[in-house]
Design an enzyme around this catalytic site. Structure first.
Site, PDB file in Angstrom:
ATOM      1  N   ASN A   1       0.868  -1.183   0.000  1.00 54.46           N
ATOM      2  CA  ASN A   1       0.000   0.000   0.000  1.00 54.46           C
ATOM      3  C   ASN A   1       0.901   1.228   0.000  1.00 54.46           C
ATOM      4  O   ASN A   1       1.503   1.560   1.017  1.00 54.46           O
ATOM      5  CB  ASN A   1      -0.885  -0.056   1.251  1.00 54.46           C
ATOM      6  CG  ASN A   1      -1.677   1.226   1.464  1.00 54.46           C
ATOM      7  OD1 ASN A   1      -1.755   2.072   0.577  1.00 54.46           O
ATOM      8  ND2 ASN A   1      -2.265   1.356   2.642  1.00 54.46           N
ATOM      9  N   TRP A   2       0.973   1.887  -1.133  1.00 56.59           N
ATOM     10  CA  TRP A   2       1.883   3.028  -1.256  1.00 56.59           C
ATOM     11  C   TRP A   2       1.328   4.296  -0.619  1.00 56.59           C
ATOM     12  O   TRP A   2       2.032   5.292  -0.508  1.00 56.59           O
ATOM     13  CB  TRP A   2       2.209   3.276  -2.734  1.00 56.59           C
ATOM     14  CG  TRP A   2       3.280   2.372  -3.263  1.00 56.59           C
ATOM     15  CD1 TRP A   2       3.663   1.160  -2.756  1.00 56.59           C
ATOM     16  CD2 TRP A   2       4.123   2.619  -4.384  1.00 56.59           C
ATOM     17  NE1 TRP A   2       4.685   0.641  -3.501  1.00 56.59           N
ATOM     18  CE2 TRP A   2       4.989   1.510  -4.512  1.00 56.59           C
ATOM     19  CE3 TRP A   2       4.230   3.662  -5.314  1.00 56.59           C
ATOM     20  CZ2 TRP A   2       5.954   1.416  -5.518  1.00 56.59           C
ATOM     21  CZ3 TRP A   2       5.183   3.566  -6.309  1.00 56.59           C
ATOM     22  CH2 TRP A   2       6.042   2.448  -6.408  1.00 56.59           C
ATOM     23  N   LYS A   3       0.052   4.292  -0.245  1.00 57.75           N
ATOM     24  CA  LYS A   3      -0.574   5.490   0.350  1.00 57.75           C
ATOM     25  C   LYS A   3      -0.332   6.695  -0.564  1.00 57.75           C
ATOM     26  O   LYS A   3      -0.301   6.533  -1.777  1.00 57.75           O
ATOM     27  CB  LYS A   3      -0.062   5.695   1.783  1.00 57.75           C
ATOM     28  CG  LYS A   3      -0.154   4.397   2.606  1.00 57.75           C
ATOM     29  CD  LYS A   3       0.076   4.579   4.062  1.00 57.75           C
ATOM     30  CE  LYS A   3      -0.061   3.226   4.760  1.00 57.75           C
ATOM     31  NZ  LYS A   3       0.021   3.320   6.199  1.00 57.75           N
TER      32      LYS A   3
ATOM     33  N   HIS B   1      -9.380   1.133   4.888  1.00 54.70           N
ATOM     34  CA  HIS B   1      -8.103   1.322   5.586  1.00 54.70           C
ATOM     35  C   HIS B   1      -8.314   2.271   6.761  1.00 54.70           C
ATOM     36  O   HIS B   1      -9.114   3.206   6.677  1.00 54.70           O
ATOM     37  CB  HIS B   1      -7.056   1.878   4.619  1.00 54.70           C
ATOM     38  CG  HIS B   1      -5.679   1.864   5.210  1.00 54.70           C
ATOM     39  ND1 HIS B   1      -5.254   2.832   6.086  1.00 54.70           N
ATOM     40  CD2 HIS B   1      -4.670   0.978   5.089  1.00 54.70           C
ATOM     41  CE1 HIS B   1      -4.010   2.540   6.471  1.00 54.70           C
ATOM     42  NE2 HIS B   1      -3.639   1.427   5.873  1.00 54.70           N
TER      43      HIS B   1
ATOM     44  N   GLU C   1      -6.721   4.666   7.812  1.00 56.53           N
ATOM     45  CA  GLU C   1      -6.525   6.095   7.502  1.00 56.53           C
ATOM     46  C   GLU C   1      -7.744   6.680   6.789  1.00 56.53           C
ATOM     47  O   GLU C   1      -8.049   7.871   6.946  1.00 56.53           O
ATOM     48  CB  GLU C   1      -5.237   6.264   6.668  1.00 56.53           C
ATOM     49  CG  GLU C   1      -4.005   6.037   7.547  1.00 56.53           C
ATOM     50  CD  GLU C   1      -2.783   5.496   6.832  1.00 56.53           C
ATOM     51  OE1 GLU C   1      -2.733   5.538   5.589  1.00 56.53           O
ATOM     52  OE2 GLU C   1      -1.868   5.007   7.536  1.00 56.53           O
TER      53      GLU C   1
ATOM     54  N   GLU D   1      -5.206  -4.984  10.598  1.00 55.61           N
ATOM     55  CA  GLU D   1      -4.157  -3.991  10.801  1.00 55.61           C
ATOM     56  C   GLU D   1      -4.435  -3.215  12.082  1.00 55.61           C
ATOM     57  O   GLU D   1      -5.219  -2.252  12.077  1.00 55.61           O
ATOM     58  CB  GLU D   1      -4.134  -2.996   9.629  1.00 55.61           C
ATOM     59  CG  GLU D   1      -3.853  -3.624   8.285  1.00 55.61           C
ATOM     60  CD  GLU D   1      -3.309  -2.596   7.300  1.00 55.61           C
ATOM     61  OE1 GLU D   1      -2.186  -2.788   6.843  1.00 55.61           O
ATOM     62  OE2 GLU D   1      -3.984  -1.594   7.032  1.00 55.61           O
TER      63      GLU D   1
ATOM     64  N   GLY E   1       2.796   2.076  10.720  1.00 55.79           N
ATOM     65  CA  GLY E   1       3.804   3.121  10.599  1.00 55.79           C
ATOM     66  C   GLY E   1       4.546   3.441  11.885  1.00 55.79           C
ATOM     67  O   GLY E   1       5.288   4.411  11.949  1.00 55.79           O
TER      68      GLY E   1
ATOM     69  N   SER F   1       3.597  -2.296  10.209  1.00 58.80           N
ATOM     70  CA  SER F   1       5.045  -2.372  10.460  1.00 58.80           C
ATOM     71  C   SER F   1       5.668  -3.698  10.056  1.00 58.80           C
ATOM     72  O   SER F   1       6.575  -4.181  10.727  1.00 58.80           O
ATOM     73  CB  SER F   1       5.343  -2.047  11.929  1.00 58.80           C
ATOM     74  OG  SER F   1       4.993  -0.699  12.211  1.00 58.80           O
TER      75      SER F   1
ATOM     76  N   GLY G   1       2.901  -1.256   4.208  1.00 53.90           N
ATOM     77  CA  GLY G   1       2.921   0.171   3.863  1.00 53.90           C
ATOM     78  C   GLY G   1       4.326   0.623   3.537  1.00 53.90           C
ATOM     79  O   GLY G   1       4.838   0.424   2.436  1.00 53.90           O
ATOM     80  N   GLY G   2       4.979   1.242   4.515  1.00 53.79           N
ATOM     81  CA  GLY G   2       6.282   1.875   4.304  1.00 53.79           C
ATOM     82  C   GLY G   2       7.297   1.011   3.565  1.00 53.79           C
ATOM     83  O   GLY G   2       7.957   1.482   2.623  1.00 53.79           O
TER      84      GLY G   2
HETATM   85  P1  PGA Z   1       3.025   0.193   7.564  1.00 51.79           P
HETATM   86  O1  PGA Z   1       1.547   0.418   6.977  1.00 51.79           O
HETATM   87  O2  PGA Z   1       3.541  -1.106   6.948  1.00 51.79           O
HETATM   88  O3  PGA Z   1       3.810   1.392   7.101  1.00 51.79           O
HETATM   89  O4  PGA Z   1       2.907   0.084   9.029  1.00 51.79           O
HETATM   90  C1  PGA Z   1       0.669  -0.655   6.803  1.00 51.79           C
HETATM   91  C2  PGA Z   1      -0.639  -0.164   6.223  1.00 51.79           C
HETATM   92  O5  PGA Z   1      -1.102   0.913   6.609  1.00 51.79           O
HETATM   93  O6  PGA Z   1      -1.243  -0.843   5.375  1.00 51.79           O
END
Ligand code: PGA
Length: 246
Positions: A10-12, A95, A97, A163, A169, A208, A229-230
């Site tokens: 997930n590149w956000k 998600h 967010e 999640e 993050g 993470s 994510g990251g």
């Molecule tokens: P993260 O994000 O791997 O940076 O913790 C995961 C996500 O939000 O899907």
């Protein structure tokens, strides 16, 4: 039962035209990863280009959100049909967010998951508790409510991503026994809806996930892959995570 693992990135709100370079590295690395489904969910601006570039590769392209309706006067929104038309094969819905910053309710997430199905996209439905909810002993109840409210009716054409909000993050992860407990709980809920489909549905862990912890996290029972994510922004970090399955 053997479920084919999925590792999705997930590149956000990250990624520019220059990021095609990362996709190309990923496509090259994916040639050696026959035992796992690999997916990248770039920002909407890159979906069509990435889908075209990845068309003959082992990398699937997904999106990060969609509107519930197919078309209409909704300035700035993008429908599941448009994403399908652009070459996406999947879409993340719900998600944390989106739930937090766009006030998406379980009912809204379910509408989006239904839209994904209508358009022929795989929905990746996200659930997870906050730190305060876990500390209060409510993690299971929160996740149950989210699943009951967010999942589309019917069978296994969706993926669930667990999640925990506090792990996203932050560099923090739950213990493997906490993950096993929650994934087992989610499996039982899915099987309660439909035994066969519940067994077949993939449950991803997200929050993470890094090359250094992926081996332990992905070995947990009922963890059928990861939503990353990251670490997905960099092919040199993302590929070793998926490579756990090789
Ligand atoms: P993260 O994000 O791997 O940076 O913790 C995961 C996500 O939000 O899907």
């Amino acid at each position: 039962m053997a479920r084919r693992p999925l590792v999705a990135g997930n590149w956000k709100m990250n990624g520019l035209m220059a990021s095609f370079y990362e996709l190309e590295k990923l496509i090259a690395g994916a040639r050696n990863l026959a035992n796992v489904d690999l997916m990248v969910c770039p920002p909407a601006t890159l979906v069509a280009g990435f889908a075209a570039a990845a068309r003959t590769s082992r990398v699937a392209i997904g999106a990060q959100d969609c509107h519930a309706l197919a078309a209409g006067a909704y300035t700035g929104d993008i429908s599941a049909e448009m994403l399908k038309d652009a070459g996406a094969q999947a879409v993340i819905v719900g998600h944390s967010e989106r739930r937090q910053y766009h006030c998406e309710t379980d009912a809204a997430v379910r509408e989006k998951a239904r839209a994904a199905r209508r358009a022929g996209l795989l929905a990746i439905v996200c659930v997870g508790e906050t730190r305060a909810e876990r500390d209060a002993g409510h993690a299971r109840a929160v996740v149950r409510t989210q699943l009951d409210g967010s999942l589309p009716e019917g069978d296994a054409d969706f993926v669930v991503a667990y999640e925990p909000v506090w792990a996203i993050g932050s560099g923090l992860t739950p213990t493997t026994s906490d993950i096993a407990d929650m994934h087992g709980f989610i499996r039982r809920i899915l099987c309660g809806r439909s035994a066969a489909a519940g067994e077949a549905t993939r449950i991803l862990y997200g929050g993470s996930v890094k090359p250094a912890n992926a081996k332990d996290l992905l070995a947990v029972e009922n963890v059928d892959g990861a939503l990353v994510g990251g670490a997905s922004l960099n092919a040199d970090e993302f590929l070793p995570i998926a490579g756990i399955y090789s």
